[in-house]
Design a protein around this motif. Sequence first.
Motif, mmCIF file in Angstrom:
data_model
loop_
_atom_site.group_PDB
_atom_site.id
_atom_site.type_symbol
_atom_site.label_atom_id
_atom_site.label_comp_id
_atom_site.label_asym_id
_atom_site.label_seq_id
_atom_site.Cartn_x
_atom_site.Cartn_y
_atom_site.Cartn_z
ATOM 1 N N THR B 240 -27.984 -0.212 23.428
ATOM 2 C CA THR B 240 -29.032 -0.919 22.699
ATOM 3 C C THR B 240 -30.355 -0.165 22.822
ATOM 4 O O THR B 240 -30.728 0.258 23.913
ATOM 5 N N ALA C 72 -25.353 -1.393 29.948
ATOM 6 C CA ALA C 72 -23.912 -1.600 30.105
ATOM 7 C C ALA C 72 -23.106 -0.506 29.425
ATOM 8 O O ALA C 72 -22.016 -0.169 29.878
ATOM 9 N N SER C 73 -23.626 0.067 28.359
ATOM 10 C CA SER C 73 -22.888 1.153 27.709
ATOM 11 C C SER C 73 -22.683 2.295 28.694
ATOM 12 O O SER C 73 -21.575 2.814 28.851
ATOM 13 N N HIS C 103 -16.000 -4.106 23.939
ATOM 14 C CA HIS C 103 -17.222 -3.649 23.277
ATOM 15 C C HIS C 103 -17.049 -2.184 22.831
ATOM 16 O O HIS C 103 -16.299 -1.437 23.455
ATOM 17 N N MET C 150 -12.856 -7.300 29.432
ATOM 18 C CA MET C 150 -14.186 -7.901 29.412
ATOM 19 C C MET C 150 -14.122 -9.370 29.807
ATOM 20 O O MET C 150 -13.088 -10.021 29.651
ATOM 21 N N ASN C 154 -18.484 -10.483 23.041
ATOM 22 C CA ASN C 154 -19.793 -10.532 22.404
ATOM 23 C C ASN C 154 -19.755 -11.175 21.022
ATOM 24 O O ASN C 154 -20.745 -11.733 20.557
ATOM 25 N N ASP C 179 -16.240 -5.923 32.015
ATOM 26 C CA ASP C 179 -17.533 -5.826 31.343
ATOM 27 C C ASP C 179 -18.046 -7.256 31.235
ATOM 28 O O ASP C 179 -17.603 -8.021 30.384
ATOM 29 N N THR C 181 -21.107 -8.174 30.653
ATOM 30 C CA THR C 181 -22.416 -8.145 29.995
ATOM 31 C C THR C 181 -22.796 -9.453 29.320
ATOM 32 O O THR C 181 -23.935 -9.910 29.429
ATOM 33 N N GLN C 182 -21.858 -10.049 28.611
ATOM 34 C CA GLN C 182 -22.190 -11.261 27.852
ATOM 35 C C GLN C 182 -22.132 -12.519 28.701
ATOM 36 O O GLN C 182 -22.646 -13.562 28.294
ATOM 37 N N SER C 202 -25.954 -5.704 31.558
ATOM 38 C CA SER C 202 -27.155 -5.163 30.915
ATOM 39 C C SER C 202 -28.238 -6.238 30.951
ATOM 40 O O SER C 202 -27.992 -7.377 30.547
ATOM 41 N N HIS C 204 -30.920 -6.862 29.247
ATOM 42 C CA HIS C 204 -31.526 -7.453 28.038
ATOM 43 C C HIS C 204 -30.671 -8.568 27.444
ATOM 44 O O HIS C 204 -31.083 -9.199 26.471
ATOM 45 N N LYS C 205 -29.509 -8.806 28.015
ATOM 46 C CA LYS C 205 -28.705 -9.926 27.543
ATOM 47 C C LYS C 205 -29.084 -11.213 28.272
ATOM 48 O O LYS C 205 -28.650 -12.288 27.891
HETATM 49 C C1 PLP Z 1 -19.844 -6.998 25.946
HETATM 50 C C2 PLP Z 1 -20.873 -5.931 25.895
HETATM 51 N N1 PLP Z 1 -20.711 -4.805 26.613
HETATM 52 C C3 PLP Z 1 -21.609 -3.811 26.597
HETATM 53 C C4 PLP Z 1 -22.748 -3.892 25.838
HETATM 54 C C5 PLP Z 1 -23.672 -2.723 25.851
HETATM 55 O O1 PLP Z 1 -24.914 -3.017 26.398
HETATM 56 P P1 PLP Z 1 -26.109 -1.989 26.179
HETATM 57 O O2 PLP Z 1 -26.279 -1.868 24.695
HETATM 58 O O3 PLP Z 1 -27.268 -2.612 26.826
HETATM 59 O O4 PLP Z 1 -25.711 -0.689 26.759
HETATM 60 C C6 PLP Z 1 -22.967 -5.050 25.059
HETATM 61 C C7 PLP Z 1 -24.146 -5.204 24.181
HETATM 62 O O5 PLP Z 1 -24.548 -4.378 23.421
HETATM 63 C C8 PLP Z 1 -22.015 -6.076 25.086
HETATM 64 O O6 PLP Z 1 -22.167 -7.185 24.363
#
Ligand code: PLP
Lengths: 160, 386, 386
Positions: B240, C72-73, C103, C150, C154, C179, C181-182, C202, C204-205
């Motif tokens: 992102t 997270a990427s 993702h 995951m 997302n 993962d 992240t969400q 991540s 920002h989520k």
């Molecule tokens: C499930 C999931 N994994 C990984 C990411 C990647 O996060 P980032 O874009 O902050 O690297 C996201 C969001 O973009 C996500 O929703």
Amino acid sequence: MTNFMSQWVYTPVVKDHFMNPRNTLKENEQFEADGIGDVGSLACGDQMQVMIKVKDDKIADLRWLTYGCASAIASTSMMSEMALGLTLDEAYHLTPAMITEALGGLPEHKFHCSVLGDKALRAAIDDYLEKQGRENPFKKHVAKVICECKSVTDVQIEDL
Amino acid sequence: MEQHSIYLDNNATTAMHEDVIAAVHQANMLYGNASSMHMAGRQAALAIEESREALASLIDAEPSWIVFTSGASEANNTVFNIFKERIDLGSKRNRIITTTIEHPSIIETVKYMKQLGCKVDECPVDSTGLVDMEAMKNLLGDDVALVSVMLGNNETGTIQPVGEITELAHQVGAYVHTDATQAIGKIPVSMKELGVDYLSLSAHKFYGPKGIGALVVKTKAPYAPLVHGGHQEGGKRAGTYNTASIVGLGVAAKIALRDQPSECEKLWKLREMLRVGILERISNVVVNGNQEHCLPGTLDVSFPHAEGESILLYLDMEGIMVSTGSACASGSLEPSYVLLASGVDIELAHGSIRFSFGRYNTEEDVAYVLEKLPPIIKRLREMSTR
Amino acid sequence: MEQHSIYLDNNATTAMHEDVIAAVHQANMLYGNASSMHMAGRQAALAIEESREALASLIDAEPSWIVFTSGASEANNTVFNIFKERIDLGSKRNRIITTTIEHPSIIETVKYMKQLGCKVDECPVDSTGLVDMEAMKNLLGDDVALVSVMLGNNETGTIQPVGEITELAHQVGAYVHTDATQAIGKIPVSMKELGVDYLSLSAHKFYGPKGIGALVVKTKAPYAPLVHGGHQEGGKRAGTYNTASIVGLGVAAKIALRDQPSECEKLWKLREMLRVGILERISNVVVNGNQEHCLPGTLDVSFPHAEGESILLYLDMEGIMVSTGSACASGSLEPSYVLLASGVDIELAHGSIRFSFGRYNTEEDVAYVLEKLPPIIKRLREMSTR
Ligand SMILES: Cc1ncc(COP(=O)(O)O)c(C=O)c1O
Ligand SMILES: Cc1ncc(COP(=O)(O)O)c(C=O)c1O
Ligand code: FES
Ligand code: FES
């Protein structure tokens, strides 16, 4: 950030000994040493010299010099205070762990710095006994004194 | 409580410019995902593209060449990974040339690649840290895929003849990368004039935010992402968009473009004041690096018989912040590999202090250092084994 | 000018919490390099360690397990790279299992690894997007190095039985990555309870800054850096510490820990209001994903005969921000691979709209959407080929 002094890299005791090192050899001081121990080398980044005066088999006085980091300065300063008045036997068995504990701890990667002063002290005692032509009852127990900055492990330190 | 706070570690990182801080703060409201089509996303995307243009102007590149990364370390890793991949896939050009004095993000990457069997040659440098051009010529050949030479060294400030090297490398068909992280904002950097195919930089070295930088890649140069995933940065770097930091980088780039000439002059003056002052007040001092081809704000000095960390910490007690060798080596026992590579004596390589100036330093700072430093060196030398 | 600004794209990214914004702004003054020994460096280092502890508390992990990354990427790429390396070096465990609905930062990484000859199996999911556990059991074997599944999707919000999968995977000696992240901030996440060896997230989520995240790695799990260089993060991730963003992440973690239970309840309520309202007002609607095991704030809906991008843009005109499929795919013509993998009809997979709620949404927002959405769908369906 009100309390930044407590955020110093090392403990307050280390800091005190670093800022005010005890028993260093002053520039024009005459110190008639009975034994001198040298360890390390400038090339290793640390070098240590300990000079002792011995009376009745006790450390009567002690001076030291170092080319070393803050931890080396502090731990040698601490060692010098701890060693004063000890019998040779006791002094020989001062350990880096005891010095480190008295300092309130050192970061892991700085542990070896406390070994230096300690080894130099033993080297000074060895030197004293040799100059006296006396048998050395301690030496066989420990590894020989060389600069091992980069290879001293926690296990070895435990062993010492 | 602290009376003085004199920051002379600007090569490690700089304080953000107040305009950058304000812009980042504002941009924190641009919360939308810049990949999204809705309003919040488009606003963020616009801000990012403005920054891309500002950075392109600063380094005389095309906006489309810019790939925003999390910093120069990632950018450097990305470049080497591109060629690692090509070599793995059987490219006939299977050798990389770099130098012995690169930043750890290249030195360590090279170590890792060599472990995996990659052929990498480290070109030696002379006693001032300048690349040995004869050695470079001998290393070049038509099996070379990439030549990577930094522009300004982080430790000594020595500036390499990257333009010249690029010409030679291109003659044998190799691509060229330069890590320009330390040069940006201090000396003029034109990617087009240098002719390099890849260039790395990090915003926090020129008063921008930390955690954001760029790899600048010419359109026809090979590319492969280090971070795979979403289509951000034209598919070149997933994740992102870090909108606020990119905006901060953009503002820092604009300021750097505007102020570089005056900054350069000012930094050099302060650095020279300090150099001359130290030489006058302290005996037996060695100034490291090339004194002619040198980043303006960098002064690296060895004080024989005084150990680096001790100097650093005594200076810190006086409110003066510097670094020993490279900041990355702090806390370790290693002598500076940069100085060792320049043939500096191992003892001198152990005890070097880097003073690095920035836009917030003043002549008073130099005067204060010149007052505090000599007694510290004297004291440590007295304590030192003789 | 804009009367409404209703942000329903919180799965793409969230607006920073005001406390996070304030903390980041403050932390921008902590400019020192956290690797440096001087005062400015130590202040930054302290702030970073505080954040590390806050994050560890949030996800029930040890602070020493945390490796801060740019997001997270990068974290996901790092995990796969660890195992790519081990397999390249000849490990007998040379197969990876993941799923079809990960993702893009995993999907694309897997594509890339497969191109290089790596063995990766994508476990299928059922029609609600849940991992097919029979298939998973059949895929597991003692040649499996890594299983990556995951936690919350997302796009559809479907929550996977990661704890169960971990048990099975550990039985055959494979390491497990999730993962998460969400899921962070929305449902309770305990790394220790899940039992996974690696976890990505991540900031920002969950109302933290963009460009910062973490890979959380158990002490005994294999590791190899993706970004080589300095000794930051215990040698696990090079690059000057991104102090301000790490501080922001820490504050966001504290808020998430505090508010997760109430947020979860609130998000689910809003989501259900919208779901029921849509089903009441619009005919021929398909709600995607598992409605039982679902992230509280996510509602993914397909509107047959109405195209996704058009819905998105009409909604945008009304001040309602949503996304089609996964945000990463925006601007592309691809149907949602997540829905396709769940066996959703290709037409439905083309026209899905994701509404994702966050802490700043209200019941009024839902009412407004329920007012604006039906005429838009009606209009598009009237326009549509039948
Ligand atoms: C499930 C999931 N994994 C990984 C990411 C990647 O996060 P980032 O874009 O902050 O690297 C996201 C969001 O973009 C996500 O929703
Ligand atoms: C020459 C050089 N290259 C690369 C870097 C790495 O930059 P960053 O730490 O922002 O990734 C630095 C600074 O640390 C540097 O001085
Ligand atoms: S004496 Fe070697 S680092 Fe302390
Ligand atoms: S008609 Fe525009 S995307 Fe297909």
